[in-house]
Design a protein around this motif. Structure first.
Motif, PDB file in Angstrom:
ATOM      1  N   LEU A 161       0.828  -1.211   0.000  1.00 35.46           N
ATOM      2  CA  LEU A 161       0.000   0.000   0.000  1.00 35.46           C
ATOM      3  C   LEU A 161       0.857   1.253   0.000  1.00 35.46           C
ATOM      4  O   LEU A 161       0.529   2.242  -0.678  1.00 35.46           O
TER       5      LEU A 161
ATOM      6  N   TYR B  73       0.465   4.127  -2.857  1.00 36.96           N
ATOM      7  CA  TYR B  73       0.156   5.507  -2.509  1.00 36.96           C
ATOM      8  C   TYR B  73       1.326   6.441  -2.831  1.00 36.96           C
ATOM      9  O   TYR B  73       1.126   7.587  -3.226  1.00 36.96           O
TER      10      TYR B  73
ATOM     11  N   ILE C  90      -7.930   0.844  -5.022  1.00 35.02           N
ATOM     12  CA  ILE C  90      -7.087   2.050  -4.980  1.00 35.02           C
ATOM     13  C   ILE C  90      -7.315   2.890  -6.229  1.00 35.02           C
ATOM     14  O   ILE C  90      -7.379   4.124  -6.168  1.00 35.02           O
TER      15      ILE C  90
ATOM     16  N   PHE D 290     -11.405  -2.684  -1.948  1.00 37.88           N
ATOM     17  CA  PHE D 290     -10.172  -2.695  -1.157  1.00 37.88           C
ATOM     18  C   PHE D 290     -10.288  -3.644   0.034  1.00 37.88           C
ATOM     19  O   PHE D 290      -9.388  -4.448   0.295  1.00 37.88           O
TER      20      PHE D 290
ATOM     21  N   SER E 106      -8.129   5.099   4.200  1.00 43.23           N
ATOM     22  CA  SER E 106      -8.431   5.390   2.794  1.00 43.23           C
ATOM     23  C   SER E 106      -9.753   6.142   2.670  1.00 43.23           C
ATOM     24  O   SER E 106      -9.879   7.060   1.848  1.00 43.23           O
TER      25      SER E 106
END
Length: 447
Positions: free
Chosen positions: A263, A267, A313, A336, A365
């Motif tokens: 993750l 990101y 995502i 997710f 998130s």
């Protein structure tokens, strides 16, 4: 005379070094390898390297100290192959009291040249995890009556039969109880240390390592076509520590750590794409993503789960870029969460992603999504700050007259103005409209 003294000293030194080397090789060390925790790629790498180093050092034997709830089949088989190929005798010892050699640990114990247990330990429950749940075929009845349901599908029968054949071959190789080994796989049977000794599953029970070494002294062990007599009395024990490579592998192959690295990588790259030129998020994200991919290649990863995480995502990123009033964002959060739950394709407790971690990252998130939506709505309500529209209603000042036409200074630029009234320098005006490169203004009263 001095020369003779030097020769005598050198001769004594050489004799001392020769005697020291002979003493060092007369009693090779015993190497202890701790198999503790869930069996996975890192533990397999550490154990295999330790066995290889012990063989290079011509160790007297390797003491495999076992305390495990089980682990991955691939890692277990790699360790067993190394044990079977080892030129050094390997002694499996389930210790300390309260330890266990469950599931994959039972296979390891059967593979060792000598199997020992401490009082208060147990082994067994070697049913393949995929069909070990009471709700699935091949497991004990949930009522606890000891009956089991037979595997129903061809795949389940293949898994069970393969596991039975594997552990039976190990039992035949070490001349141990193969019938009980089969029941450990088919029925999930378990035994205590004393019961295992009585059933010829292990070779001896020892309260401590010292007692075990005393009991092993002089014992004959088969190494291929030859036999080897163990000399363990008074021999030093060398603890094979896990090196930095295995420790690093243990950290990144932890499913929770690999999940966070993945993750962080996604990101970081998204942040770099939204703000190109920063550099740091992109570099950190790329490194984290590569580490996560390395961990995933040795973990039982479900690619469906990984795909759902990437989709989630992507939908949340799309919500921030093309607002859909939460539709894409909510769909992304759902994808997710489900992807995170499905990511690890195993029911082993040590290789599941912690649900609190999934919930925390999903909430994180969702918070990012809410912040992004709030910023988008606030931006839509804000007055334009680009183009000519942001000058409408603004107040400027007539700076100069050229050919009778007034020029007004706005945002540092001079604009030719048109007004129904006569204007003079320093008059304050309000912008009412635009006509190509000319503005229409009206005098500001009181200016």
């Amino acid at each position: 005379m001095i020369f003779d003294g030097v020769k005598t000293t050198l001769r004594k030194l050489l004799l001392f070094l020769l005697a020291f080397s002979l003493c060092g090789t007369a009693h090779a060390d015993i190497w202890q390898v701790n198999v503790q925790g869930a069996i996975g790629p890192a533990l397999a790498d550490y154990s295999i390297r330790a066995l290889s180093d012990a063989a290079t050092a011509d160790a007297e034997m390797v003491l495999l100290r076992i305390d495990t709830p089980g682990g991955l089949d691939s890692a277990m088989r790699e360790m067993i192959q190394a044990i079977l190929a080892s030129p050094v005798p390997v002694v499996g010892y389930v210790a300390p009291s309260g330890a266990r050699a469950a599931s994959a640990g039972t296979y390891l114990l059967y593979a060792c040249h000598i199997a020992a247990m401490a009082p208060g330990t147990n082994l067994g429950a070697a049913t393949p995890v995929q069909i070990a749940s009471p709700a699935l075929p091949g497991a004990r009845s949930p009522s606890g009556d000891g009956e089991k349901t037979e595997p129903k599908t061809a795949m389940e029968r293949k898994i069970v039969n393969d596991a039975v054949a594997y552990i039976r071959s190990l039992a035949q190789l070490r001349e141990r109880n193969g019938d009980w080994a089969e029941s450990a796989v088919r029925e999930g049977a378990s035994l205590s240390a004393q019961d295992a000794l009585a059933e010829n599953v292990i070779d001896l029970v020892a309260d401590s390592r010292a007692q075990l070494l005393r009991a092993l002294d002089g014992r004959e062990v088969s190494l291929g076509d030859s036999s080897h007599s163990l000399h363990t009395a008074g021999v030093a024990v060398h603890l094979a520590e896990m090196d930095w490579r295995s420790e690093f592998l243990a950290v990144i192959t932890n499913p929770n750590v690999a999940y966070i690295l993945m993750l962080a990588g996604f990101y970081g790259l998204l942040l770099e794409f939204y703000n190109p030129g920063v550099g740091v998020p992109g570099v950190v994200g790329a490194v984290c993503l590569l580490l996560a991919l390395y961990a995933f290649q040795v973990l039982p990863v479900s690619y469906v789960g990984l795909g759902l995480i990437i989709l989630g995502i992507g939908l949340m990123a799309a919500e921030a870029s093309v607002p859909s009033f939460g539709i894409l964002g909510l769909g992304g959060i759902v994808a997710f969460v489900f992807g995170s739950i499905m990511l690890m394709d195993t029911e082993l407790p040590g290789y599941r992603i912690a649900m609190p971690l999934i919930v925390a990252l999903a909430l994180f998130s969702a918070a990012l999504l809410c912040i992004a939506l709030g910023l988008v709505l606030r931006t839509r309500k804000r007055a334009p700050v680009t183009g000519l529209e942001h000058l409408l209603g603004s107040i400027g000042e007539v700076e100069v007259l050229r050919g009778g036409a007034p020029y007004v200074r706005l945002d540092g630029e001079l604009w030719r103005a048109r007004c129904d009234e006569e204007l003079r320098p320093h008059d304050r005006v309000t912008v009412d409209a635009f006509d190509n490169l000319e503005i229409t203004v009206s005098r500001t009263r009181g200016g």
